[in-house]
Design a protein around this motif. Structure first.
Motif, PDB file in Angstrom:
ATOM      1  N   SER A 143       0.993  -1.155   0.096  1.00 44.46           N
ATOM      2  CA  SER A 143      -0.024  -0.017  -0.201  1.00 44.46           C
ATOM      3  C   SER A 143       0.860   1.202   0.177  1.00 44.46           C
ATOM      4  N   PRO A 144       0.618   2.171  -0.979  1.00 48.46           N
ATOM      5  CA  PRO A 144       1.495   3.338  -1.051  1.00 48.46           C
ATOM      6  C   PRO A 144       1.490   4.072   0.417  1.00 48.46           C
ATOM      7  N   GLN A 145       2.665   4.850   0.551  1.00 44.93           N
ATOM      8  CA  GLN A 145       2.656   5.797   1.522  1.00 44.93           C
ATOM      9  C   GLN A 145       1.594   6.860   1.524  1.00 44.93           C
ATOM     10  N   THR A 146       1.043   7.452   2.584  1.00 46.57           N
ATOM     11  CA  THR A 146      -0.083   8.356   2.357  1.00 46.57           C
ATOM     12  C   THR A 146       0.578   9.526   3.012  1.00 46.57           C
ATOM     13  N   THR A 147       1.621   9.746   3.635  1.00 51.48           N
ATOM     14  CA  THR A 147       2.248  11.060   3.896  1.00 51.48           C
ATOM     15  C   THR A 147       3.557  11.095   3.430  1.00 51.48           C
ATOM     16  N   GLN A 148       4.167  12.425   3.206  1.00 57.46           N
ATOM     17  CA  GLN A 148       5.458  12.569   2.867  1.00 57.46           C
ATOM     18  C   GLN A 148       6.442  12.120   3.898  1.00 57.46           C
ATOM     19  N   SER A 149       6.244  11.939   4.994  1.00 55.02           N
ATOM     20  CA  SER A 149       7.155  11.476   5.967  1.00 55.02           C
ATOM     21  C   SER A 149       7.189   9.993   6.302  1.00 55.02           C
ATOM     22  N   ASP A 150       6.153   9.206   5.826  1.00 61.20           N
ATOM     23  CA  ASP A 150       6.270   7.776   5.923  1.00 61.20           C
ATOM     24  C   ASP A 150       7.345   7.222   5.019  1.00 61.20           C
ATOM     25  N   PRO A 151       7.839   6.108   5.186  1.00 64.43           N
ATOM     26  CA  PRO A 151       8.613   5.480   4.373  1.00 64.43           C
ATOM     27  C   PRO A 151       7.953   4.514   3.121  1.00 64.43           C
ATOM     28  N   ASN A 152       8.701   4.391   2.115  1.00 62.38           N
ATOM     29  CA  ASN A 152       8.198   3.863   0.994  1.00 62.38           C
ATOM     30  C   ASN A 152       7.428   2.549   1.400  1.00 62.38           C
ATOM     31  N   ARG A 153       6.071   2.250   1.131  1.00 60.05           N
ATOM     32  CA  ARG A 153       5.509   0.945   1.521  1.00 60.05           C
ATOM     33  C   ARG A 153       5.169   0.116   0.400  1.00 60.05           C
ATOM     34  N   CYS A 154       5.430   0.505  -0.873  1.00 58.62           N
ATOM     35  CA  CYS A 154       5.635  -0.427  -1.887  1.00 58.62           C
ATOM     36  C   CYS A 154       6.952  -0.921  -2.219  1.00 58.62           C
ATOM     37  N   LEU A 155       6.778  -2.462  -1.815  1.00 60.42           N
ATOM     38  CA  LEU A 155       8.034  -3.035  -1.939  1.00 60.42           C
ATOM     39  C   LEU A 155       7.946  -3.861  -3.141  1.00 60.42           C
ATOM     40  N   PRO A 156       9.548  -4.039  -3.656  1.00 65.61           N
ATOM     41  CA  PRO A 156       9.776  -4.959  -4.763  1.00 65.61           C
ATOM     42  C   PRO A 156       9.537  -6.276  -4.648  1.00 65.61           C
ATOM     43  N   CYS A 157       9.075  -7.066  -5.956  1.00 65.84           N
ATOM     44  CA  CYS A 157       8.892  -8.443  -5.834  1.00 65.84           C
ATOM     45  C   CYS A 157      10.210  -8.882  -5.774  1.00 65.84           C
ATOM     46  N   PRO A 158      10.224 -10.346  -5.409  1.00 68.33           N
ATOM     47  CA  PRO A 158      11.576 -10.969  -5.441  1.00 68.33           C
ATOM     48  C   PRO A 158      12.298 -11.098  -6.801  1.00 68.33           C
TER      49      PRO A 158
END
Length: 195
Positions: A143-158
């Motif tokens: 799930s993409p980050q919702t605020t600018q201060s959050d870390p990236n939450r879209c993770l790469p597939c293996p």
């Protein structure tokens, strides 16, 4: 003679005091001149009013002066909004808010579309008329980050796995077809058809 010196000193003190005088509310100095701050406008630095309808101004002679109007000064949409219709001498620009989790990098003045908005998550897919919410890009999940201060939450597939736009969990990552196997298979089919 003494009175002349005292008078000169008093004049100098008054000039220095005026040079260091504070700007009005919602104004600040640029060099030696007070202007309304960005996002405000007015005929002088003592009468700065906030731009309305999510519009924005840039500090300087374009937003402070006797001939400045809200229409002439507030010709930008503030960050987080994109321009649907440009401003005119009698109308403010139309400003539409970017979707949740997205913003515009700077205030904008040129008409654009939702594609002017950028998802906070650097691994998010580009926004468009077809994709109007922040989603993870091809080859990523979460799930993409919702605020600018959050870390990236879209993770790469293996490694050797990929996913379509909008994949929310790792089970959506599927093994990529090896291109050398696909090429060999196509050559086998072509050979069997031709011979």
């Amino acid at each position: 003679m003494i009175y002349s010196r005292i008078l000169t000193i008093l004049v100098l003190i008054i000039v220095l005091h005026q040079a260091n005088a504070q700007c009005g509310q919602n104004a600040s100095k640029v060099g030696a001149t007070c202007y309304c701050i960005s996002g405000f406008y007015g005929p002088n630095d003592s009468n700065c009013q906030q731009c309305s309808n999510n519009t924005f101004s840039l500090q300087g002679v374009s937003n402070t002066g006797p001939s400045v109007t809200q229409f002439s000064a507030c010709s930008y949409c503030q960050a987080g909004y994109y321009v649907t219709t440009p401003g005119t001498t009698t109308a403010l620009p139309g400003c539409l808010q970017c979707p949740s989790g997205a913003t515009t990098p700077n205030p904008l003045s040129q008409p654009g579309s939702i594609s002017s908005c950028v998802c906070f998550d650097s691994n998010g897919a580009a926004l468009s008329s077809l994709s109007q919410s922040c989603q993870c890009n091809i080859g990523f999940y979460g799930s993409p980050q919702t605020t600018q201060s959050d870390p990236n939450r879209c993770l790469p597939c293996p490694a050797n796995y990929t996913s379509p736009i909008g994949t929310t969990n790792s089970t959506g990552c599927k093994k990529q077809l090896d291109s050398s196997i696909l090429t060999a298979f196509l050559q086998l089919i072509i050979t069997s058809i031709l011979f």
